[in-house]
Design a protein around this motif. Structure first.
Motif, PDB file in Angstrom:
ATOM      1  N   TRP A  30     -56.988 -33.999  10.547  1.00  0.00           N
ATOM      2  CA  TRP A  30     -56.055 -32.873  10.635  1.00  0.00           C
ATOM      3  C   TRP A  30     -56.808 -31.550  10.664  1.00  0.00           C
ATOM      4  N   TRP A  34     -57.160 -28.696  13.802  1.00  0.00           N
ATOM      5  CA  TRP A  34     -56.874 -27.267  13.679  1.00  0.00           C
ATOM      6  C   TRP A  34     -58.123 -26.417  13.879  1.00  0.00           C
ATOM      7  N   SER A  41     -55.110 -25.448   5.535  1.00  0.00           N
ATOM      8  CA  SER A  41     -55.203 -26.667   6.328  1.00  0.00           C
ATOM      9  C   SER A  41     -55.449 -27.883   5.440  1.00  0.00           C
ATOM     10  N   GLY A  45     -52.750 -30.806   5.233  1.00  0.00           N
ATOM     11  CA  GLY A  45     -53.277 -32.119   5.591  1.00  0.00           C
ATOM     12  C   GLY A  45     -52.975 -33.169   4.536  1.00  0.00           C
ATOM     13  N   LEU A  48     -49.269 -33.953   4.729  1.00  0.00           N
ATOM     14  CA  LEU A  48     -49.010 -34.801   5.895  1.00  0.00           C
ATOM     15  C   LEU A  48     -49.473 -36.227   5.664  1.00  0.00           C
TER      16      LEU A  48
END
Length: 199
Positions: A30, A34, A41, A45, A48
């Protein structure tokens, strides 16, 4: 006449250790997608990865429980180099006024049968600009890849060889002994399934 109740096979699930390693891999992928390593992030991540692990069924993945630090470094160093080199190449293609697009879709049979290595190989290919995995045949371990700026069969075969080298680097870093033996035994033949030029 008595009948015994049918015993259903126990559903195979990933071990907690396997899920943790897969989740860490999802977070790293992830952040690479990005292109930035920030707290935002990282947090998104993790959210997610947890969401994917909870909502979607993840089949059991056999983990090798071995990480070779040197080959792991080699894999990531080469991946970063490929990203930089491909980015420069794509930028040069865009600026060339005489460039005529020529693309190919090729099937690349991998040598290992590990879901983990197949996933990492597919992600590593897709992260590098200029190529993307369109489909995965999990049963036969075949990646169907779209690649740009190829005009000859030799160039397609060179790309396929690079995919197999990526698989080998990942297997040496994270694979089992069987995976390593497979990638060191030799490469499988690849079959180009479609190729055409856009005018």
């Amino acid at each position: 006449m008595s009948s015994e109740p049918e015993v259903k096979p126990r559903e195979e699930r990933s071990s907690p250790g396997g899920l943790i390693i897969l989740s860490v891999g999802l977070v790293v992928i992830w952040m690479l997608l990005w292109g930035q390593f920030t707290w935002l992030s990282l947090i998104t991540g993790v959210i997610l990865a947890l969401g994917v692990s909870i909502v979607f069924y993840l089949p059991a993945v056999q983990m090798s429980i071995r990480v070779n630090p040197w080959y792991t470094f080699v894999f990531f160093a080469r991946l970063l180099w490929d990203i930089v080199r491909a980015s420069v190449g794509i930028a040069w293609l865009v600026m060339r006024p005489t460039y005529v697009p020529s693309n190919a879709i090729t099937a690349v049979p991998l040598r290992t049968r590990s879901d983990l290595i197949m996933t990492w190989t597919a992600e590593a290919i897709s992260i590098v600009p200029g190529s993307i995995v369109l489909d995965v045949d999990r049963e036969d371990s075949v990646l169907y890849v779209h690649v740009i700026n190829v005009r000859t069969l030799a160039e397609v075969e060179a790309f396929e060889d690079e995919v197999l080298r990526t698989e080998k680097r990942i297997a040496l870093a994270l694979g089992t002994k069987a995976d390593i033996d497979r990638v060191r035994a030799g490469s499988a033949a690849s079959v180009t399934i479609d190729r055409g030029e856009e005018q």
